[in-house]
Design an enzyme around this catalytic site. Structure first.
Site, PDB file in Angstrom:
ATOM      1  N   GLU A  31      -4.921  -4.978  10.678  1.00  0.00           N
ATOM      2  CA  GLU A  31      -3.898  -3.955  10.860  1.00  0.00           C
ATOM      3  C   GLU A  31      -4.120  -3.251  12.199  1.00  0.00           C
ATOM      4  O   GLU A  31      -4.924  -2.315  12.280  1.00  0.00           O
ATOM      5  CB  GLU A  31      -3.972  -2.921   9.731  1.00  0.00           C
ATOM      6  CG  GLU A  31      -3.710  -3.487   8.351  1.00  0.00           C
ATOM      7  CD  GLU A  31      -3.146  -2.436   7.399  1.00  0.00           C
ATOM      8  OE1 GLU A  31      -2.162  -2.746   6.727  1.00  0.00           O
ATOM      9  OE2 GLU A  31      -3.665  -1.306   7.345  1.00  0.00           O
ATOM     10  N   ASN A  76       0.871  -1.178   0.000  1.00  0.00           N
ATOM     11  CA  ASN A  76       0.000   0.000   0.000  1.00  0.00           C
ATOM     12  C   ASN A  76       0.904   1.223   0.000  1.00  0.00           C
ATOM     13  O   ASN A  76       1.536   1.530   1.004  1.00  0.00           O
ATOM     14  CB  ASN A  76      -0.893  -0.045   1.256  1.00  0.00           C
ATOM     15  CG  ASN A  76      -1.710   1.228   1.424  1.00  0.00           C
ATOM     16  OD1 ASN A  76      -1.770   2.067   0.529  1.00  0.00           O
ATOM     17  ND2 ASN A  76      -2.343   1.361   2.584  1.00  0.00           N
ATOM     18  N   LYS A 129       0.072   4.256  -0.200  1.00  0.00           N
ATOM     19  CA  LYS A 129      -0.551   5.436   0.443  1.00  0.00           C
ATOM     20  C   LYS A 129      -0.358   6.667  -0.448  1.00  0.00           C
ATOM     21  O   LYS A 129      -0.358   6.529  -1.662  1.00  0.00           O
ATOM     22  CB  LYS A 129       0.007   5.615   1.868  1.00  0.00           C
ATOM     23  CG  LYS A 129      -0.115   4.318   2.668  1.00  0.00           C
ATOM     24  CD  LYS A 129       0.175   4.467   4.133  1.00  0.00           C
ATOM     25  CE  LYS A 129       0.015   3.108   4.824  1.00  0.00           C
ATOM     26  NZ  LYS A 129       0.203   3.173   6.266  1.00  0.00           N
ATOM     27  N   SER A 155       3.973  -2.319  10.165  1.00  0.00           N
ATOM     28  CA  SER A 155       5.434  -2.387  10.300  1.00  0.00           C
ATOM     29  C   SER A 155       6.022  -3.728   9.859  1.00  0.00           C
ATOM     30  O   SER A 155       6.964  -4.239  10.475  1.00  0.00           O
ATOM     31  CB  SER A 155       5.871  -2.040  11.733  1.00  0.00           C
ATOM     32  OG  SER A 155       5.470  -0.723  12.053  1.00  0.00           O
ATOM     33  N   GLY A 214       3.131   2.159  10.807  1.00  0.00           N
ATOM     34  CA  GLY A 214       4.098   3.245  10.655  1.00  0.00           C
ATOM     35  C   GLY A 214       4.849   3.573  11.938  1.00  0.00           C
ATOM     36  O   GLY A 214       5.524   4.592  12.020  1.00  0.00           O
ATOM     37  N   GLU A 219      -6.473   4.635   8.133  1.00  0.00           N
ATOM     38  CA  GLU A 219      -6.243   6.057   7.827  1.00  0.00           C
ATOM     39  C   GLU A 219      -7.486   6.680   7.201  1.00  0.00           C
ATOM     40  O   GLU A 219      -7.779   7.855   7.401  1.00  0.00           O
ATOM     41  CB  GLU A 219      -5.010   6.199   6.921  1.00  0.00           C
ATOM     42  CG  GLU A 219      -3.732   5.939   7.715  1.00  0.00           C
ATOM     43  CD  GLU A 219      -2.599   5.341   6.915  1.00  0.00           C
ATOM     44  OE1 GLU A 219      -2.628   5.364   5.671  1.00  0.00           O
ATOM     45  OE2 GLU A 219      -1.660   4.804   7.558  1.00  0.00           O
ATOM     46  N   HIS A 236      -9.318   1.164   5.263  1.00  0.00           N
ATOM     47  CA  HIS A 236      -8.019   1.321   5.919  1.00  0.00           C
ATOM     48  C   HIS A 236      -8.176   2.266   7.114  1.00  0.00           C
ATOM     49  O   HIS A 236      -8.953   3.215   7.059  1.00  0.00           O
ATOM     50  CB  HIS A 236      -6.990   1.873   4.927  1.00  0.00           C
ATOM     51  CG  HIS A 236      -5.596   1.807   5.451  1.00  0.00           C
ATOM     52  ND1 HIS A 236      -5.094   2.737   6.344  1.00  0.00           N
ATOM     53  CD2 HIS A 236      -4.606   0.903   5.244  1.00  0.00           C
ATOM     54  CE1 HIS A 236      -3.847   2.396   6.647  1.00  0.00           C
ATOM     55  NE2 HIS A 236      -3.525   1.303   5.999  1.00  0.00           N
TER      56      HIS A 236
HETATM   57  P1  13P Z   1       3.389   0.296   7.646  1.00  0.00           P
HETATM   58  O1  13P Z   1       3.870  -0.972   6.997  1.00  0.00           O
HETATM   59  O2  13P Z   1       4.094   1.518   7.152  1.00  0.00           O
HETATM   60  O3  13P Z   1       3.338   0.174   9.136  1.00  0.00           O
HETATM   61  O4  13P Z   1       1.856   0.483   7.155  1.00  0.00           O
HETATM   62  C1  13P Z   1       0.970  -0.560   7.250  1.00  0.00           C
HETATM   63  C2  13P Z   1      -0.261  -0.220   6.494  1.00  0.00           C
HETATM   64  O5  13P Z   1      -1.005   0.654   6.899  1.00  0.00           O
HETATM   65  C3  13P Z   1      -0.531  -0.935   5.240  1.00  0.00           C
HETATM   66  O6  13P Z   1      -1.813  -0.685   4.773  1.00  0.00           O
END
Ligand code: 13P
Length: 253
Positions: free
Chosen positions: A169, A11, A13, A215, A175, A99, A97
């Protein structure tokens, strides 16, 4: 138990211009050209979907959208529909997601409509669920997941759900560099599979891929993949570099 083919998804983003996305895709297909035992998906930002598809078509790397709107077309400024994602070359779409939930107010009800729209367009939904740090600390992880799953999958028949992917997740692991321990991840994945079994039946639960996100890196992917209910990964930051993402895809089996 049915053998499930792993899915390793990146992803991206809100990262990469069209040119940067094309360069990354080019390097990635070279790096993973000899991989045939996992499904690979990348989800660039919407602007880069069509350009990236021109590079990855006819390779094992597949394309995913990061979001969709539930209507097919209309006066919805800024939104992208399922048929539009398909026309850009997408096979998958990430839905719900954390976010999107956190910054754009997405609700479980929105997620439910988006899953139905994705299936209607012929896309594979990658349905994201997960608890925040305070929810975990308050020992509410399973009640939060229960609500997200129950409302997100409302009114879906087993037939309609079939083929969808669930992504666990934990928000506190996204992150942050803090991965869930393999035991924490396995505990939730096994709970999710049991939820699917109660909701859709044993064979549907056995077939459904439940992937982990938060992560994920080359250093921790193998121990996660070794667990019985972890069928892949949804990778954020570490998917932006083709070399690193390639190493995740080539995790030690
Ligand atoms: P990270 O791998 O940067 O922690 O992000 C995970 C994520 O949100 C994938 O959709």
């Amino acid at each position: 138990m049915t053998a499930r083919r792993p899915l390793i998804a990146g992803n991206w983003k809100m990262h990469k211009t069209c040119t940067e996305a094309e360069d990354t895709a080019r390097e990635l297909i070279e790096k993973v050209s000899d991989v045939s035992d996992v499904d690979i998906m990348i989800a660039p930002p919407a602007t880069a979907l069509a350009p990236v598809f021109r590079i990855i078509r006819d390779t094992p790397v597949e394309l995913g959208g990061q979001n969709l709107f539930w209507e097919k077309q209309g006066a919805y400024t800024g939104e992208v529909s399922g048929p539009m994602l398909v026309s850009a070359g997408c096979r998958y779409v990430i839905i719900g997601h954390s976010e999107r939930r956190q910054y754009f107010g997405e609700t479980d009800e929105n997620v439910n409509k988006k899953i139905k729209a994705a299936k209607d367009a012929g896309l594979i939904p990658v349905i994201c669920v997960g608890e925040s740090e305070s929810e975990r600390d308050a020992e509410n992880t399973f009640s939060v997941l229960d609500k997200q799953m129950e409302n997100g999958l409302k009114d879906l028949s087993a037939d309609l759900f079939d083929g969808s992917v669930i992504a666990y997740e934990p928000v506190w692991a996204i992150g942050t560099g803090r991965t869930a321990t393999p035991q924490q991840a396995q505990e939730v994945h096994s709970w999710l599979r049991n939820f699917l079994k109660k909701r859709f039946g044993q064979s549907s639960a056995d077939r459904t891929r439940i992937v982990y996100g938060g992560s994920v890196k080359p250093e921790n992917i193998s121990e996660l993949m070794a667990l019985g209910d972890i069928d892949g990964a949804l990778v954020g930051g570490a998917s932006l570099k083709p070399d690193t993402f390639g190493n995740i895809i080539k995790y030690k089996r």
